[in-house]
Design a protein around this motif. Structure first.
Motif, PDB file in Angstrom:
ATOM      1  N   GLU A 158      -2.755 -27.333 -80.082  1.00 52.62           N
ATOM      2  CA  GLU A 158      -4.110 -27.060 -79.623  1.00 52.62           C
ATOM      3  C   GLU A 158      -4.835 -26.281 -80.717  1.00 52.62           C
ATOM      4  O   GLU A 158      -4.361 -25.227 -81.162  1.00 52.62           O
ATOM      5  N   LEU A 159      -5.953 -26.799 -81.159  1.00 56.21           N
ATOM      6  CA  LEU A 159      -6.699 -26.184 -82.254  1.00 56.21           C
ATOM      7  C   LEU A 159      -7.977 -25.538 -81.751  1.00 56.21           C
ATOM      8  O   LEU A 159      -8.625 -26.042 -80.827  1.00 56.21           O
ATOM      9  N   ARG A 160      -8.341 -24.439 -82.363  1.00 57.54           N
ATOM     10  CA  ARG A 160      -9.623 -23.798 -82.101  1.00 57.54           C
ATOM     11  C   ARG A 160     -10.545 -24.142 -83.271  1.00 57.54           C
ATOM     12  O   ARG A 160     -10.603 -23.415 -84.267  1.00 57.54           O
ATOM     13  N   LEU A 161     -11.212 -25.261 -83.130  1.00 55.35           N
ATOM     14  CA  LEU A 161     -12.008 -25.787 -84.242  1.00 55.35           C
ATOM     15  C   LEU A 161     -13.375 -25.116 -84.326  1.00 55.35           C
ATOM     16  O   LEU A 161     -14.094 -25.009 -83.334  1.00 55.35           O
ATOM     17  N   GLN A 162     -13.695 -24.685 -85.528  1.00 55.35           N
ATOM     18  CA  GLN A 162     -15.020 -24.162 -85.833  1.00 55.35           C
ATOM     19  C   GLN A 162     -15.424 -24.665 -87.207  1.00 55.35           C
ATOM     20  O   GLN A 162     -14.568 -25.033 -88.031  1.00 55.35           O
ATOM     21  N   GLU A 163     -16.711 -24.670 -87.464  1.00 58.48           N
ATOM     22  CA  GLU A 163     -17.179 -25.142 -88.779  1.00 58.48           C
ATOM     23  C   GLU A 163     -16.960 -24.045 -89.823  1.00 58.48           C
ATOM     24  O   GLU A 163     -17.391 -22.902 -89.650  1.00 58.48           O
ATOM     25  N   HIS A 164     -16.264 -24.419 -90.893  1.00 62.01           N
ATOM     26  CA  HIS A 164     -15.976 -23.468 -91.975  1.00 62.01           C
ATOM     27  C   HIS A 164     -16.300 -24.110 -93.320  1.00 62.01           C
ATOM     28  O   HIS A 164     -15.973 -25.286 -93.535  1.00 62.01           O
ATOM     29  N   PRO A 165     -16.889 -23.355 -94.247  1.00 58.75           N
ATOM     30  CA  PRO A 165     -16.991 -23.846 -95.627  1.00 58.75           C
ATOM     31  C   PRO A 165     -15.589 -24.020 -96.187  1.00 58.75           C
ATOM     32  O   PRO A 165     -14.748 -23.121 -96.063  1.00 58.75           O
ATOM     33  N   VAL A 166     -15.320 -25.160 -96.774  1.00 58.36           N
ATOM     34  CA  VAL A 166     -13.964 -25.435 -97.262  1.00 58.36           C
ATOM     35  C   VAL A 166     -13.562 -24.431 -98.341  1.00 58.36           C
ATOM     36  O   VAL A 166     -12.397 -24.031 -98.440  1.00 58.36           O
ATOM     37  N   ASN A 167     -14.534 -23.987 -99.136  1.00 53.35           N
ATOM     38  CA  ASN A 167     -14.224 -23.008-100.189  1.00 53.35           C
ATOM     39  C   ASN A 167     -13.762 -21.672 -99.586  1.00 53.35           C
ATOM     40  O   ASN A 167     -12.922 -20.982-100.162  1.00 53.35           O
ATOM     41  N   GLN A 168     -14.314 -21.326 -98.436  1.00 48.80           N
ATOM     42  CA  GLN A 168     -13.921 -20.096 -97.751  1.00 48.80           C
ATOM     43  C   GLN A 168     -12.452 -20.170 -97.326  1.00 48.80           C
ATOM     44  O   GLN A 168     -11.697 -19.197 -97.479  1.00 48.80           O
ATOM     45  N   LEU A 169     -12.044 -21.322 -96.792  1.00 52.18           N
ATOM     46  CA  LEU A 169     -10.640 -21.505 -96.389  1.00 52.18           C
ATOM     47  C   LEU A 169      -9.716 -21.414 -97.596  1.00 52.18           C
ATOM     48  O   LEU A 169      -8.653 -20.788 -97.534  1.00 52.18           O
ATOM     49  N   VAL A 170     -10.129 -22.054 -98.690  1.00 47.18           N
ATOM     50  CA  VAL A 170      -9.305 -22.055 -99.908  1.00 47.18           C
ATOM     51  C   VAL A 170      -9.193 -20.648-100.476  1.00 47.18           C
ATOM     52  O   VAL A 170      -8.095 -20.178-100.849  1.00 47.18           O
ATOM     53  N   ASN A 171     -10.304 -19.943-100.551  1.00 50.96           N
ATOM     54  CA  ASN A 171     -10.294 -18.586-101.121  1.00 50.96           C
ATOM     55  C   ASN A 171      -9.464 -17.620-100.277  1.00 50.96           C
ATOM     56  O   ASN A 171      -8.810 -16.716-100.810  1.00 50.96           O
ATOM     57  N   LYS A 172      -9.475 -17.809 -98.954  1.00 44.22           N
ATOM     58  CA  LYS A 172      -8.678 -16.955 -98.076  1.00 44.22           C
ATOM     59  C   LYS A 172      -7.181 -17.141 -98.354  1.00 44.22           C
ATOM     60  O   LYS A 172      -6.419 -16.167 -98.437  1.00 44.22           O
ATOM     61  N   ALA A 173      -6.756 -18.406 -98.508  1.00 42.58           N
ATOM     62  CA  ALA A 173      -5.341 -18.688 -98.810  1.00 42.58           C
ATOM     63  C   ALA A 173      -4.968 -18.165-100.202  1.00 42.58           C
ATOM     64  O   ALA A 173      -3.872 -17.616-100.402  1.00 42.58           O
ATOM     65  N   LEU A 174      -5.882 -18.315-101.174  1.00 46.61           N
ATOM     66  CA  LEU A 174      -5.617 -17.819-102.530  1.00 46.61           C
ATOM     67  C   LEU A 174      -5.485 -16.294-102.541  1.00 46.61           C
ATOM     68  O   LEU A 174      -4.669 -15.743-103.295  1.00 46.61           O
ATOM     69  N   ALA A 175      -6.285 -15.614-101.707  1.00 47.07           N
ATOM     70  CA  ALA A 175      -6.205 -14.151-101.646  1.00 47.07           C
ATOM     71  C   ALA A 175      -4.818 -13.716-101.151  1.00 47.07           C
ATOM     72  O   ALA A 175      -4.241 -12.730-101.649  1.00 47.07           O
ATOM     73  N   LEU A 176      -4.258 -14.449-100.181  1.00 48.48           N
ATOM     74  CA  LEU A 176      -2.925 -14.120 -99.665  1.00 48.48           C
ATOM     75  C   LEU A 176      -1.826 -14.432-100.684  1.00 48.48           C
ATOM     76  O   LEU A 176      -0.740 -13.847-100.632  1.00 48.48           O
ATOM     77  N   ALA A 177      -2.107 -15.361-101.579  1.00 43.27           N
ATOM     78  CA  ALA A 177      -1.110 -15.739-102.604  1.00 43.27           C
ATOM     79  C   ALA A 177      -1.301 -14.966-103.907  1.00 43.27           C
ATOM     80  O   ALA A 177      -0.537 -15.166-104.858  1.00 43.27           O
ATOM     81  N   GLU A 178      -2.275 -14.071-103.936  1.00 41.70           N
ATOM     82  CA  GLU A 178      -2.632 -13.396-105.195  1.00 41.70           C
ATOM     83  C   GLU A 178      -1.463 -12.590-105.771  1.00 41.70           C
ATOM     84  O   GLU A 178      -1.207 -12.621-106.982  1.00 41.70           O
ATOM     85  N   ASP A 179      -0.750 -11.857-104.909  1.00 39.04           N
ATOM     86  CA  ASP A 179       0.383 -11.046-105.402  1.00 39.04           C
ATOM     87  C   ASP A 179       1.439 -11.924-106.062  1.00 39.04           C
ATOM     88  O   ASP A 179       1.974 -11.581-107.126  1.00 39.04           O
ATOM     89  N   ARG A 180       1.772 -13.035-105.437  1.00 39.08           N
ATOM     90  CA  ARG A 180       2.767 -13.960-106.014  1.00 39.08           C
ATOM     91  C   ARG A 180       2.280 -14.501-107.358  1.00 39.08           C
ATOM     92  O   ARG A 180       3.075 -14.661-108.290  1.00 39.08           O
TER      93      ARG A 180
END
Length: 492
Positions: free
Chosen positions: A338-360
């Motif tokens: 079950e997904l909670r779909l909302q409209e998101h800028p794709v760059n925002q999703l990418v940058n959020k994941a990159l921020a979590l991977a920054e330390d690695r």
């Protein structure tokens, strides 16, 4: 009755209009022509410039004989009127003796030939008229074929590329420019081999086309300006034996292959889900019984005093718990969520994941390159689950690269109702035999991996009505491509 027969005969004649203000010249020309070719031509006479223009407007004649001198007008005025009408027909100019400058001017203005009054013979007149009509018909056929060719060339949905004897590109249609993302000037500096993603394919293509002179319905992988692959079916052959020119027509089947792969992935996902549910049912029941039995054993007085027994019971209990956990993860990784779909800028999703991977990234000395589309590129997504999917791929990419030497490239692109996310590394690459099993549950090349990370990632992408594709070369690196519907595009 005689009139009807005359009209039918007239229809078989070549229709000619003579524009000349001297009736004697008309009579002479008509007589000469009928003597040489009786029954083949019908000449009408226009005695003034205005009458000539009126007759031309009807476009009833196959050839026009025009006197250069027409009172205050000239034959050049007649030729200009043809151009104003955008009407093409053969025109033979009748000039005076010694008017060579006029003759040249008439030819430059569009006349197909000229004849000198007073020197015209019957055979010369008939030949000039016949050649004028035949040459015009020939030129018109060439023009129509050229127009048809350029219509196909310009409007074709396939990539059309022309190359010279050295396989250098000499022409390309607009769709080739669009698909390959090069402008025309850039393509004109390239060789056919530069279109191929893999050098081996390029060499094979050039070898085959030189040996066989034709390649029919063969599949290759092209690359665009940014290195992204295009799956194409190519027909190629020599266009001109003497010049050595080549014609290459390539149908872009990238989207078709993507759709086929997406369908296979979804079918595989459904099968994996069914298997997971069967395993969960068949494994969990015995596990529950084992754990209950272990609990009972722990209560036994004799076993409480035996240290070895407690150790073995711990081992049994710990591994049963681990198996149960793996079954749970398998179910979660293959279950429609079950997904909670909302409209998101794709760059925002990418940058959020990159921020979590920054330390690695920093700990492993990985260079990060981003090429992100504009902020208008949005998708309908569950940001938490999409974050899990992107982070799984980013971590895999980081772990595949040598510390201090890795380059991670992340880019986004908007194309025809779709949003593409590209995650590219320069790591060890994935062997061909492993690529087909990459998303299978429990398949992993890591010593401590469960093999459910990419399975879960694929599940998340499929639940978003998307697709995930992998392209990899051993020793060169791997590219994951995630394709999602654009937010404004209706979900299938």
């Amino acid at each position: 009755m005689r009139g009807g027969k005359y009209n039918r005969m007239k229809d078989t004649y070549k229709q000619i209009l003579m524009i000349d203000d001297d009736e004697d010249d008309f009579f002479l020309v008509n007589s000469l022509l009928q003597d040489v070719a009786p029954g083949q031509y019908h000449i009408e006479w226009a005695s003034t410039y205005d009458k000539g223009i009126e007759a031309i407007e009807k476009k009833d004649h196959e050839l026009y004989l025009v006197d250069y001198r027409l009172g205050k007008y000239t034959g050049l005025d007649i030729l200009r009127h043809f151009k104003e009408m955008d009407y093409e027909a053969p025109v033979i100019m009748l000039t005076g003796k010694g008017d060579y400058a006029i003759d040249n001017e008439a030819m430059m203005a569009g006349a197909s030939d000229y004849l000198v009054k007073g020197e015209i013979t019957g055979p010369e007149l008939e030949r000039a008229i016949r050649y004028g009509i035949m040459e015009f018909a020939h030129l018109r056929a060439i023009a129509e074929n050229r127009k048809k060719y350029f219509g196909i060339f310009e409007k074709s949905h396939d990539l059309i590329i022309l190359a010279d004897c050295n396989k250098n590109i000499i022409d390309a249609n607009p769709i080739a420019e669009k698909k390959l993302q090069y402008d025309r000037d850039e393509l004109m500096t390239m060789n056919l081999k530069h279109l191929f993603l893999q050098e081996v394919q390029a060499l094979q293509f050039l070898l085959e086309i030189c040996e066989d002179d034709a390649i029919v319905q063969k599949e290759y992988t092209f690359k665009n300006k940014h290195g992204q692959k295009l799956d194409v079916v190519v027909n190629a052959s020599k266009l001109d034996e003497q010049l050595g020119t080549f014609l290459c027509v390539a149908e872009d089947i990238t989207e078709k292959k993507r759709e086929e792969q997406e369908k296979r992935q979804q079918e595989k996902f459904v099968v994996s889900g069914r298997i997971a549910r069967v395993i969960a049912h068949e494994v969990r029941n015995p596990l529950t019984n084992i754990l209950l039995a272990v609990g009972q054993f722990r209560l036994e007085d004799a076993l409480k005093e035996a240290e070895d027994s407690q150790l073995y019971l711990d081992i049994i209990e710990r591994n049963c718990t681990r198996i149960n956990q793996l079954v749970t993860e398998l179910l979660q990784s293959t279950r429609m969520m079950e997904l909670r779909l909302q409209e998101h800028p794709v760059n925002q999703l990418v940058n959020k994941a990159l921020a979590l991977a920054e330390d690695r990234l920093q700990l492993n000395g990985i260079q990060l390159i981003t090429r992100l589309a504009g902020e208008h590129a949005t998708v309908m997504a569950d940001d938490e689950k999409m974050n899990i999917a992107l982070l799984n791929i980013l971590i895999n990419a980081i772990e595949a690269m040598e510390p201090g030497q890795g380059v991670l490239t992340v880019s986004t692109e908007e194309t025809e109702g779709k949003i593409n996310i590209y995650i590219t590394d320069n790591g060890a690459g994935i062997p061909e035999e492993n690529k087909a099993r990459l998303f299978d549950p429990f398949f992993t090349s890591k010593s401590k991996g469960t093999g459910l990370g990419l399975t879960s990632t694929q599940n998340i992408i499929i639940n978003h009505r998307g697709n995930i594709d992998v392209d990899s070369t051993v020793g060169a690196g791997t590219q994951f491509t995630i394709t999602l519907p654009r937010a404004s595009a209706p979900l299938p």
